[in-house]
Write an enzyme that holds these catalytic residues in place. Sequence first.
Site, PDB file in Angstrom:
ATOM      1  N   SER A  90       2.955  -1.665  10.448  1.00  0.00           N
ATOM      2  CA  SER A  90       4.386  -1.810  10.737  1.00  0.00           C
ATOM      3  C   SER A  90       4.890  -3.080  10.365  1.00  0.00           C
ATOM      4  CB  SER A  90       4.670  -1.305  12.004  1.00  0.00           C
ATOM      5  OG  SER A  90       4.222   0.041  12.309  1.00  0.00           O
ATOM      6  N   ASN A 111       0.879  -1.192  -0.081  1.00  0.00           N
ATOM      7  CA  ASN A 111       0.097   0.117   0.008  1.00  0.00           C
ATOM      8  C   ASN A 111       0.983   1.109  -0.157  1.00  0.00           C
ATOM      9  OD1 ASN A 111      -1.975   2.040   0.421  1.00  0.00           O
ATOM     10  ND2 ASN A 111      -2.290   1.255   2.530  1.00  0.00           N
ATOM     11  N   TRP A 112       0.889   1.831  -1.212  1.00  0.00           N
ATOM     12  CA  TRP A 112       1.873   2.942  -1.237  1.00  0.00           C
ATOM     13  C   TRP A 112       1.396   4.114  -0.534  1.00  0.00           C
ATOM     14  CZ3 TRP A 112       4.114   2.493  -7.059  1.00  0.00           C
ATOM     15  CH2 TRP A 112       4.781   1.498  -7.208  1.00  0.00           C
ATOM     16  N   LYS A 113       0.059   4.232  -0.418  1.00  0.00           N
ATOM     17  CA  LYS A 113      -0.674   5.531   0.288  1.00  0.00           C
ATOM     18  C   LYS A 113      -0.464   6.610  -0.773  1.00  0.00           C
ATOM     19  CE  LYS A 113      -0.372   3.139   4.811  1.00  0.00           C
ATOM     20  NZ  LYS A 113      -0.260   3.285   6.177  1.00  0.00           N
ATOM     21  N   GLY A 132       1.917   2.439  10.714  1.00  0.00           N
ATOM     22  CA  GLY A 132       2.918   3.719  10.732  1.00  0.00           C
ATOM     23  C   GLY A 132       3.511   3.958  11.970  1.00  0.00           C
ATOM     24  N   GLU A 147      -5.888  -4.921  10.393  1.00  0.00           N
ATOM     25  CA  GLU A 147      -4.934  -4.153  10.667  1.00  0.00           C
ATOM     26  C   GLU A 147      -5.068  -3.155  11.993  1.00  0.00           C
ATOM     27  OE1 GLU A 147      -2.467  -2.865   6.856  1.00  0.00           O
ATOM     28  OE2 GLU A 147      -4.323  -1.350   6.999  1.00  0.00           O
ATOM     29  N   GLU A 180      -7.071   4.604   7.446  1.00  0.00           N
ATOM     30  CA  GLU A 180      -6.756   6.007   7.165  1.00  0.00           C
ATOM     31  C   GLU A 180      -8.053   6.559   6.460  1.00  0.00           C
ATOM     32  OE1 GLU A 180      -3.046   5.409   5.297  1.00  0.00           O
ATOM     33  OE2 GLU A 180      -2.160   4.993   7.418  1.00  0.00           O
ATOM     34  N   HIS A 218      -9.712   1.100   4.446  1.00  0.00           N
ATOM     35  CA  HIS A 218      -8.517   1.347   5.210  1.00  0.00           C
ATOM     36  C   HIS A 218      -8.622   2.170   6.332  1.00  0.00           C
ATOM     37  CE1 HIS A 218      -4.693   2.601   6.001  1.00  0.00           C
ATOM     38  NE2 HIS A 218      -4.247   1.165   5.450  1.00  0.00           N
TER      39      HIS A 218
HETATM   40  P1  PGA Z   1       2.371   0.527   7.444  1.00  0.00           P
HETATM   41  O1  PGA Z   1       0.972   0.765   6.833  1.00  0.00           O
HETATM   42  O2  PGA Z   1       2.997  -0.602   7.167  1.00  0.00           O
HETATM   43  O3  PGA Z   1       3.213   1.793   7.074  1.00  0.00           O
HETATM   44  O4  PGA Z   1       2.194   0.373   9.067  1.00  0.00           O
HETATM   45  C1  PGA Z   1       0.139  -0.390   6.687  1.00  0.00           C
HETATM   46  C2  PGA Z   1      -1.163  -0.037   6.194  1.00  0.00           C
HETATM   47  O5  PGA Z   1      -1.560   1.122   6.420  1.00  0.00           O
HETATM   48  O6  PGA Z   1      -1.689  -0.732   5.200  1.00  0.00           O
END
Ligand code: PGA
Length: 247
Positions: free
Chosen positions: A208, A9-11, A172, A166, A98, A96
């Site tokens: 993470s 997931n490159w966000k 993150g 998650e 976020e 997700h």
């Molecule tokens: P992260 O993000 O690996 O940077 O914690 C995972 C995600 O949000 O899918």
Amino acid sequence: MRPLLFAANWKMNLGPGEARSYLATFLKAYAPQPNRQVWFFPPAVSLETVANGLGNRSDLLAGVQDIYWESKGAFTGAISAPLAAQAGAKAALIGHSERRHVFGETDEQTGKKLAAALAAQLHPVLCVGETLEQRDSGQTLAVVKRQLAAALGERAATVRVTIAYEPVWAIGTGRNATPRDAATVHAAIRAWLEQHGAADTRILYGGSVNLKNAAELLAEQELDGVLVGGASLDPLAWTELVRTAVA
Ligand code: PGA
């Protein structure tokens, strides 16, 4: 060797030019591994570049990070499932954390997005997970089951999806659930899926995940793969992560 899915997931990172050079490096470094799939979720502006760049390797696939549930019309800034499919997406992240916590997406909206993805033949990766507060007050399993029920409900037995567990507090932050903690929640998700006629659904872990902890996490049989943000942004480090040897 059991099948494993590694999802990147490159966000909000890697525009089209950067995506092109990322893929050039990745494709040179990474030969297909038996029973391993690698999925990329670039930002929408890079979707077509990534989808085309992956070519027709059957172990690789591109997906979209978010969709709106309407298929077209006056929704400035939004991207629909059919538009993402036109750009080459085969999968979609749905709900997700976020989207839920930064952009205020509700359980009901997540459900509508999941339905829209299915209608456009995008494979949904439904993300679920509890906040730290919910975890500390012992609500983890209740929250996760509520999120599953809201998004999948009665559809669970008749549709094919992937679930990504998650924990919000692990995304993150450099904090990750212990492999045992993750496996316990995965087992509860698996039990919910079995009860709802969807026993063979894949369940990924995210939050993470990195080169140091991937092997230990994936040693848990309950995990069918990982969803990775930060540690997927460097093509060579990601190649190494995807090649993680699993006991
Ligand atoms: P992260 O993000 O690996 O940077 O914690 C995972 C995600 O949000 O899918």
